[in-house]
Write a protein that holds these residues in place. Structure first.
Motif, short mmCIF file in Angstrom:
data_model
loop_
_atom_site.label_atom_id
_atom_site.label_comp_id
_atom_site.label_asym_id
_atom_site.label_seq_id
_atom_site.Cartn_x
_atom_site.Cartn_y
_atom_site.Cartn_z
N GLY A 283 0.80 -1.22 0.00
CA GLY A 283 0.00 0.00 0.00
C GLY A 283 0.83 1.27 0.00
O GLY A 283 0.39 2.31 0.50
N VAL A 284 2.05 1.20 -0.55
CA VAL A 284 2.92 2.37 -0.67
C VAL A 284 2.83 2.89 -2.10
O VAL A 284 3.08 2.15 -3.05
CB VAL A 284 4.37 2.01 -0.31
N ASP A 285 2.47 4.15 -2.25
CA ASP A 285 2.25 4.70 -3.58
C ASP A 285 3.56 4.89 -4.35
O ASP A 285 3.65 4.51 -5.52
CB ASP A 285 1.50 6.04 -3.48
N GLU A 286 4.53 5.52 -3.72
CA GLU A 286 5.81 5.79 -4.39
C GLU A 286 6.77 4.65 -4.08
O GLU A 286 7.52 4.69 -3.10
CB GLU A 286 6.37 7.13 -3.94
N LEU A 287 6.74 3.64 -4.92
CA LEU A 287 7.48 2.40 -4.67
C LEU A 287 8.21 1.96 -5.92
O LEU A 287 7.66 1.98 -7.02
CB LEU A 287 6.50 1.30 -4.23
N ARG A 288 9.46 1.57 -5.74
CA ARG A 288 10.22 0.93 -6.81
C ARG A 288 10.80 -0.38 -6.27
O ARG A 288 11.17 -0.48 -5.10
CB ARG A 288 11.37 1.81 -7.30
N ILE A 289 10.89 -1.37 -7.17
CA ILE A 289 11.48 -2.65 -6.82
C ILE A 289 12.56 -2.97 -7.85
O ILE A 289 12.33 -2.87 -9.05
CB ILE A 289 10.42 -3.78 -6.82
N LEU A 290 13.74 -3.35 -7.35
CA LEU A 290 14.81 -3.80 -8.23
C LEU A 290 15.12 -5.25 -7.91
O LEU A 290 15.57 -5.57 -6.81
CB LEU A 290 16.07 -2.95 -8.04
N GLU B 261 7.35 -6.82 -16.75
CA GLU B 261 6.44 -6.49 -17.85
C GLU B 261 5.05 -6.18 -17.34
O GLU B 261 4.32 -5.37 -17.93
CB GLU B 261 6.39 -7.65 -18.85
N ARG B 262 4.66 -6.80 -16.21
CA ARG B 262 3.30 -6.62 -15.67
C ARG B 262 3.21 -5.49 -14.65
O ARG B 262 2.12 -5.01 -14.36
CB ARG B 262 2.81 -7.92 -15.03
N HIS B 263 4.35 -5.08 -14.10
CA HIS B 263 4.32 -4.07 -13.04
C HIS B 263 5.36 -3.00 -13.34
O HIS B 263 6.57 -3.27 -13.35
CB HIS B 263 4.61 -4.71 -11.68
N ALA B 264 4.89 -1.76 -13.54
CA ALA B 264 5.79 -0.66 -13.88
C ALA B 264 6.76 -0.34 -12.76
O ALA B 264 7.81 0.28 -13.01
CB ALA B 264 4.97 0.58 -14.23
N GLU B 265 6.44 -0.74 -11.52
CA GLU B 265 7.32 -0.44 -10.39
C GLU B 265 8.61 -1.26 -10.39
O GLU B 265 9.56 -0.94 -9.67
CB GLU B 265 6.59 -0.72 -9.05
#
Length: 324
Positions: free
Chosen positions: A28-35, A54-58
């Protein structure tokens, strides 16, 4: 809402990776990136990671052509991070529901806190044995960095579950990389370094789930318990030789760490002896004698009473003999 970067190092954890990623996306975090950092897996982990991206822009993916080791992946994550907060999550583990929101709430309220940690629930075969809360509300205990360091020196056991640690990215950048000279307790040394920069907050809430399974990369290490004491010692000595060189009462604390490790090794030796592991017991007792001198002949009862529940701790030690 503040921003969060989560790095997920992965090596041959294709079966677990989607669950780890989903546990982050559902925070539930809006500003999120995953590497996702794939360390030259051979089980299709990279393909799964790319499919998730491909399915998640984060999600971003970094694929190593050769295996560079876990430390290189951790440090790549640190270099990549640019959000307000940063977390490293092993690809075979998961965040507990609400973990990031709980950590962000206290860190936004208390700007002097440089990192938070909580309970890392061990889940054999991935089975969750306790109810999980999704609430943002949590009770936190805040210690000064000095208090945190001194307490770890008093009882030199790594109580911090690495998957639960949310740190300010600015503090992580200032503390620097994980040291590749430390083989297993590089995270313990990093907690000590981070604590030099501010306060530490911990909660009794479950913040992450560590899945215990036969394919776990640390499984082989846990069968060499006598090595655990040497690795913990190396982490503390590295800290005091570098960032902690000017820490107040440095010499006294170094001596305390070695003495306390010797006391712990004494009880662990007895545990292994009574369970029939006499070679391990002998090596642990040699370590205890070396760290405690002549006092190594006397049972260190004060070690047990340094715990919150000394009788329960004695029973645990005699049953398991474990350190971590």
């Amino acid at each position: 809402m503040p921003s969060v970067d989560v790095a997920i190092p992965c090596y041959n954890y294709a079966h677990f990776l989607p669950d780890a990623v989903e546990s982050v996306l559902s925070q539930g975090v809006d500003e999120l990136r995953i590497l996702i950092i794939d360390n030259a897996s051979t089980d299709g982990s990279a393909e799964i990671a790319c499919g998730l991206a491909e399915r998640h822009a984060e999600i971003q993916v970094s694929v190593h052509e050769t295996n560079l080791g876990a430390t290189a992946s951790y440090n790549e994550g640190i270099d990549w991070a640019e959000a307000d907060y940063f977390l490293l999550l092993d690809a075979d583990d998961m965040l507990a529901p609400g973990a990031l929101r709980r950590a962000l709430r206290i860190m936004e309220q208390k700007p002097e806190v440089v990192f938070t940690y909580g309970i890392e629930l061990h889940c054999p075969d991935g089975i969750v044995t306790k109810p999980l809360s999704d609430t943002e509300d949590a009770s936190w205990t805040i210690s000064s960095g000095r208090q945190f360091i001194e307490e770890l020196c008093r009882i030199p056991i790594d109580i911090v579950g690495p998957n639960t640690v949310v740190r300010r990215t600015s503090a992580q950048k200032a503390a620097g990389h994980y040291r590749d000279t430390l083989h297993y307790y590089d995270d313990l040394e990093l907690w000590l370094r981070l604590a030099m920069l501010g306060d530490v907050a911990n909660t009794g809430e479950i913040q992450a789930l560590r899945r215990i399974h036969t394919g776990q990369h640390s499984q082989q290490y846990r069968t060499q318990l006598q090595r655990d004491f040497h690795e913990r010692e190396a982490a503390f000595m590295s800290f005091f030789a570098h960032e902690g060189e000017a820490f107040p009462n440095r010499s006294k604390l170094k001596h305390q760490v070695l003495t306390q490790l010797g006391k712990h090794a004494y009880w662990s030796s007895l545990s292994h002896y009574y369970r029939g592991h006499k070679d391990v017991a002998a090596e642990l007792m040699r370590y205890a004698r070396k760290r405690r001198g002549l006092a190594g002949l006397v049972p260190p009862l004060d070690w047990l009473f340094s715990m919150n529940h000394p009788l329960e701790r004695l029973i645990q030690i005699l049953r398991e003999g474990g350190a971590r």
